[in-house]
Design a protein around this motif. Structure first.
Motif, short mmCIF file in Angstrom:
data_model
loop_
_atom_site.label_atom_id
_atom_site.label_comp_id
_atom_site.label_asym_id
_atom_site.label_seq_id
_atom_site.Cartn_x
_atom_site.Cartn_y
_atom_site.Cartn_z
N LEU A 101 -11.79 94.71 58.90
CA LEU A 101 -12.72 95.62 59.55
C LEU A 101 -14.12 95.41 58.99
O LEU A 101 -14.32 95.45 57.78
CB LEU A 101 -12.30 97.07 59.35
N LYS A 102 -15.07 95.22 59.87
CA LYS A 102 -16.48 95.01 59.49
C LYS A 102 -17.30 96.17 60.05
O LYS A 102 -17.23 96.46 61.25
CB LYS A 102 -17.01 93.69 60.05
N SER A 103 -18.07 96.82 59.20
CA SER A 103 -18.88 97.96 59.64
C SER A 103 -19.83 97.56 60.76
O SER A 103 -20.42 96.48 60.74
CB SER A 103 -19.70 98.52 58.48
N SER A 104 -19.96 98.43 61.73
CA SER A 104 -20.87 98.25 62.85
C SER A 104 -21.99 99.29 62.73
O SER A 104 -21.76 100.38 62.22
CB SER A 104 -20.10 98.46 64.16
N PRO A 105 -23.17 98.97 63.23
CA PRO A 105 -24.24 99.98 63.20
C PRO A 105 -24.05 101.09 64.23
O PRO A 105 -24.74 102.11 64.16
CB PRO A 105 -25.51 99.17 63.48
N ARG A 106 -23.12 100.92 65.16
CA ARG A 106 -22.92 101.92 66.22
C ARG A 106 -22.46 103.25 65.65
O ARG A 106 -21.60 103.31 64.78
CB ARG A 106 -21.89 101.41 67.23
N GLN A 107 -23.04 104.32 66.17
CA GLN A 107 -22.66 105.67 65.83
C GLN A 107 -22.65 106.50 67.11
O GLN A 107 -23.49 106.30 67.98
CB GLN A 107 -23.64 106.30 64.84
N THR A 108 -21.70 107.41 67.21
CA THR A 108 -21.66 108.35 68.32
C THR A 108 -21.35 109.73 67.76
O THR A 108 -21.12 109.89 66.55
CB THR A 108 -20.60 107.95 69.37
N TYR A 167 -18.19 103.04 63.73
CA TYR A 167 -17.35 102.01 64.34
C TYR A 167 -17.16 100.81 63.43
O TYR A 167 -17.98 100.53 62.55
CB TYR A 167 -17.96 101.55 65.67
N TYR A 168 -16.06 100.10 63.70
CA TYR A 168 -15.77 98.83 63.05
C TYR A 168 -15.59 97.75 64.11
O TYR A 168 -15.03 98.01 65.18
CB TYR A 168 -14.45 98.89 62.27
N THR A 169 -15.99 96.54 63.76
CA THR A 169 -15.60 95.35 64.50
C THR A 169 -14.38 94.78 63.78
O THR A 169 -14.33 94.78 62.55
CB THR A 169 -16.75 94.33 64.53
N VAL A 170 -13.39 94.34 64.54
CA VAL A 170 -12.17 93.78 63.96
C VAL A 170 -12.27 92.26 64.04
O VAL A 170 -12.58 91.71 65.10
CB VAL A 170 -10.92 94.27 64.72
N GLN A 171 -12.02 91.59 62.90
CA GLN A 171 -12.06 90.13 62.89
C GLN A 171 -10.90 89.59 62.07
O GLN A 171 -10.74 89.94 60.90
CB GLN A 171 -13.37 89.61 62.31
N VAL A 172 -10.11 88.74 62.72
CA VAL A 172 -9.03 88.01 62.06
C VAL A 172 -9.21 86.56 62.44
O VAL A 172 -9.10 86.20 63.63
CB VAL A 172 -7.64 88.52 62.48
N GLY A 173 -9.52 85.72 61.47
CA GLY A 173 -9.83 84.32 61.77
C GLY A 173 -11.06 84.26 62.66
O GLY A 173 -12.05 84.94 62.41
#
Length: 166
Positions: free
Chosen positions: A72-79, A89-95
């Motif tokens: 999980l990588k932090s995203s600047p998005r907020q709601t 929010y998080y961006t999900v990254q695997v490989g």
């Protein structure tokens, strides 16, 4: 006047999303839930919560200790949710596989939802597969919503065309 949908009558062992409350309710989940992304199990728990809200399939929240947090990588998005508070929010990254802003959490939810502070929910539509007690879920229609649909849940579900005003 809003064109309200016809409630589907639940069969034994099913729940209708039209019987869920508004404002929403938080409750613990029994059984195992897991998520697969890029052929890897990234979350696996028996300690989840679900949020139940009128016209929405349940939204599931995983405790951080049962998630591979390094994907999980932090995203600047907020709601902001009128019921739970400020959301991140998080961006999900695997490989090389990336799902942008595919997960979210409430760092400091309102007191009624304090139990899910830091817990993470995932958009099923952006994962390879999400499971509730061994059943692969369907994603709630619409890009905004994060509910998980199982055979235990009947609708109709908010998110389908024409449902914005429900």
């Amino acid at each position: 006047m809003l064109n309200r949908p016809q409630r589907i009558e639940p069969k034994p062992g099913q729940e209708s999303v039209w019987d869920y409350p508004r404002p929403p309710r938080l409750e613990p989940v029994s059984g195992r839930l897991w998520i697969v992304f890029n052929d890897q199990v990234i979350a696996d728990t028996e300690n989840a919560y679900r949020v139940l809200e009128t016209s929405h399939p349940p939204v599931y929240y995983f405790p951080p200790e049962d998630i591979q947090m390094d994907v999980l990588k932090s995203s600047p998005r907020q709601t902001f949710c009128e019921w739970k508070g400020a959301c991140r929010y998080y961006t999900v990254q695997v490989g090389d596989n990336v799902a942008r802003e595919a997960a979210w959490y409430y760092p400091n939810p309102v007191p009624e939802f304090a139990a899910i502070a830091g817990y993470v929910s995932f958009y099923a539509s952006q994962m390879d597969a999400c499971y509730v007690r061994g059943e692969q879920v369907d994603a709630q229609p619409g890009d905004f919503y994060g509910g998980w649909i199982t055979q235990e849940i009947v609708g109709p579900f908010k998110g389908i065309q024409g449902s914005w005003g429900w």
